[in-house]
Design an enzyme around this catalytic site. Structure first.
Site, short mmCIF file in Angstrom:
data_model
loop_
_atom_site.label_atom_id
_atom_site.label_comp_id
_atom_site.label_asym_id
_atom_site.label_seq_id
_atom_site.Cartn_x
_atom_site.Cartn_y
_atom_site.Cartn_z
N LYS A 1 -1.58 8.77 -1.92
CA LYS A 1 -0.25 8.48 -2.49
C LYS A 1 -0.40 7.54 -3.68
O LYS A 1 -1.47 6.94 -3.86
CB LYS A 1 0.64 7.88 -1.41
CG LYS A 1 0.11 6.58 -0.82
CD LYS A 1 0.75 6.28 0.51
CE LYS A 1 0.24 4.94 1.04
NZ LYS A 1 0.69 4.67 2.41
N ARG B 1 10.16 -0.01 10.37
CA ARG B 1 10.41 0.44 9.00
C ARG B 1 10.89 1.89 9.04
O ARG B 1 11.89 2.22 8.43
CB ARG B 1 9.11 0.29 8.20
CG ARG B 1 9.22 0.64 6.74
CD ARG B 1 7.91 0.44 6.02
NE ARG B 1 6.86 1.36 6.46
CZ ARG B 1 5.64 1.43 5.93
NH1 ARG B 1 5.31 0.62 4.94
NH2 ARG B 1 4.75 2.30 6.38
N MET C 1 1.32 -10.25 -22.70
CA MET C 1 1.50 -8.81 -22.51
C MET C 1 0.21 -8.04 -22.83
O MET C 1 -0.16 -7.10 -22.13
CB MET C 1 2.63 -8.31 -23.40
CG MET C 1 3.02 -6.86 -23.12
SD MET C 1 4.28 -6.25 -24.23
CE MET C 1 5.70 -7.24 -23.78
N TYR D 1 1.07 -19.26 -23.87
CA TYR D 1 2.51 -19.50 -23.73
C TYR D 1 2.79 -20.70 -22.84
O TYR D 1 2.20 -20.84 -21.76
CB TYR D 1 3.19 -18.27 -23.12
CG TYR D 1 3.35 -17.13 -24.10
CD1 TYR D 1 4.14 -17.28 -25.24
CD2 TYR D 1 2.73 -15.92 -23.88
CE1 TYR D 1 4.30 -16.23 -26.14
CE2 TYR D 1 2.89 -14.85 -24.76
CZ TYR D 1 3.67 -15.01 -25.89
OH TYR D 1 3.83 -13.98 -26.76
C1 LIG Z 1 -0.44 4.30 3.14
C2 LIG Z 1 -0.54 4.67 4.57
C3 LIG Z 1 -1.78 4.76 5.20
C4 LIG Z 1 -3.08 4.32 4.53
O1 LIG Z 1 -3.12 2.91 4.56
P1 LIG Z 1 -4.39 2.06 4.06
O2 LIG Z 1 -4.05 0.66 4.44
O3 LIG Z 1 -4.45 2.24 2.58
O4 LIG Z 1 -5.57 2.60 4.76
C5 LIG Z 1 -1.82 5.22 6.50
N1 LIG Z 1 -0.67 5.57 7.16
C6 LIG Z 1 0.54 5.46 6.58
C7 LIG Z 1 1.75 5.84 7.37
C8 LIG Z 1 0.65 4.99 5.30
O5 LIG Z 1 1.88 4.88 4.74
#
Ligand SMILES: *Cc1c(COP(=O)(O)O)cnc(C)c1O
Length: 356
Positions: free
Chosen positions: A35, A131, A300, A252
């Site tokens: 992802k 969640r 930046m 800055y």
């Molecule tokens: C992103 C995610 C993972 C992978 O998590 P990592 O900490 O990057 O290994 C596994 N399960 C779910 C449901 C996730 O959202």
């Protein structure tokens, strides 16, 4: 000529990390989390490289999976957040995607949009992260409803809120709830992200879901003695050098004040590239062959580094912001965040180079 700032992705390291993950996973199947553009490493290239070494891919939502199908990837793909609307269900049917279902409204959607149920359906159970997911008490009703609608197999999944602390009260409670609520349910299960795999919390599951460890980072440094190699290196070169006097300030707001006559190196990378503006004075930056401290606020397009103890520093001296020599977690710690965030928020103006 482009400026020297580049993001390098080491695909051999990615494959080596996948092999390490495979050895920890034993005979469990690996659903690689790609992802958020493969955690900032490039969705298409990383997934293609990994596809010989994993059993499927997890993405957050439909568009990410469609990219993978368009790249010719035919492995199972799971949408971790399931469908959002009817169009998603159409795409899910068309591209033969697996869905994780976390709420009844999604089952209604599958029903109304004539989901084909050709793949197993993942049922997300909320064991304490609070969640997403069904309450453990509902799990078997949800399973029955999906089977009545045509699901031929289901996979139960949950997610740990702090798998990096395997014996914390929260983790132990999640394990207890998970075991209690699923013991009489269909046999296929998935619970472990990278931290859970590294902490051996994946027992009695069939699929593991590693993400960050494939990219050679983790929730922890050092990486529990595992031979995981950073896949991403963000590198640049010194673009300017100046001598300043004790008492002069840099950048800055004049945040950093020289305690002695100092040599300051300017590097062409800034928060416009994804280097964290929250980085404090003293954040390590790797020049040539050692760490030097960030001096002054991140701009930046540039940062400034105190190289007083490196008088041989020159225009063109190589710089690593994070990568093989300096872990992204170490930099993140100095910026009040975690490695995951730094990896995933690099901006499009940094050119990406893949090796090999
Ligand atoms: C992103 C995610 C993972 C992978 O998590 P990592 O900490 O990057 O290994 C596994 N399960 C779910 C449901 C996730 O959202």
């Amino acid at each position: 000529m482009p400026r020297p700032t580049t993001l390098s992705v080491d695909l051999d390291a990615l494959l080596s990390n996948a092999a390490t993950t495979r050895s920890l996973a034993g005979n469990r199947k690996i659903l690689a989390s790609v992802k958020a553009n493969a955690y900032g490493h490039g969705l298409s290239r990383c997934s293609k490289a990994l596809s010989q070494n994993v059993d499927g891919f997890a993405v957050a939502f439909c568009e990410e999976a469609v990219v993978l199908r368009q790249q010719g990837i035919s492995l199972p793909l799971l949408l971790l957040e399931g469908p959002f609307d009817r169009d998603d269900v159409d795409a899910i049917n068309e591209h033969d995607l697996m869905v994780a279902i976390h709420d009844h409204h999604q089952i209604d959607l599958l029903e109304k949009a004539s989901y084909r149920f050709t793949s197993p359906v993942w049922i997300k159970i909320d064991t304490g992260m609070h969640r997403l997911g069904f309450s453990p008490a509902e799990a078997s009703t949800v399973d029955q409803r999906l089977r009545q609608l045509g699901a031929h197999s289901t996979i139960l999944m949950t997610h740990y809120a702090e798998a990096e602390h395997p014996s914390s009260a929260l983790t132990l409670e999640q394990q207890r709830v998970w075991q209690a609520s699923t013991s009489s349910m269909p046999p296929t299960r998935s619970a472990a992200n990278s931290a859970a795999i590294m902490n051996a919390l994946a027992t009695a599951t069939d699929w593991v879901r590693p993400g960050i460890m494939l990219y050679g980072a983790a929730h922890t440094d050092p990486l529990k003695g595992l031979p995981l190699e950073p896949v991403m290196s963000l590198t640049s070169e010194v673009m300017a050098l100046r001598k300043i006097l004790a008492g002069d300030t840099v950048g800055y707001g004049g945040r950093w004040r020289a305690p002695r006559d100092s040599l300051i190196a300017t590097i062409p990378v800034g928060y416009g590239d994804g280097y964290p503006r929250g980085a404090e004075d003293g954040t390590p930056v790797w020049l040539q062959s050692q760490r030097f401290p960030l001096a002054g606020r991140v701009s930046m397009d540039m940062i400034t580094v105190d190289v007083t103890d490196f008088q041989a520093c020159q225009i063109g001296t190589p710089v690593e912001l994070w990568g093989k020599h300096l872990s992204v977690n170490e930099v993140a710690k100095h910026a009040g965040t975690i490695g995951y965030e730094l990896l995933t928020r690099l901006t499009g103006r940094v050119p990406v180079i893949y090796h090999p």
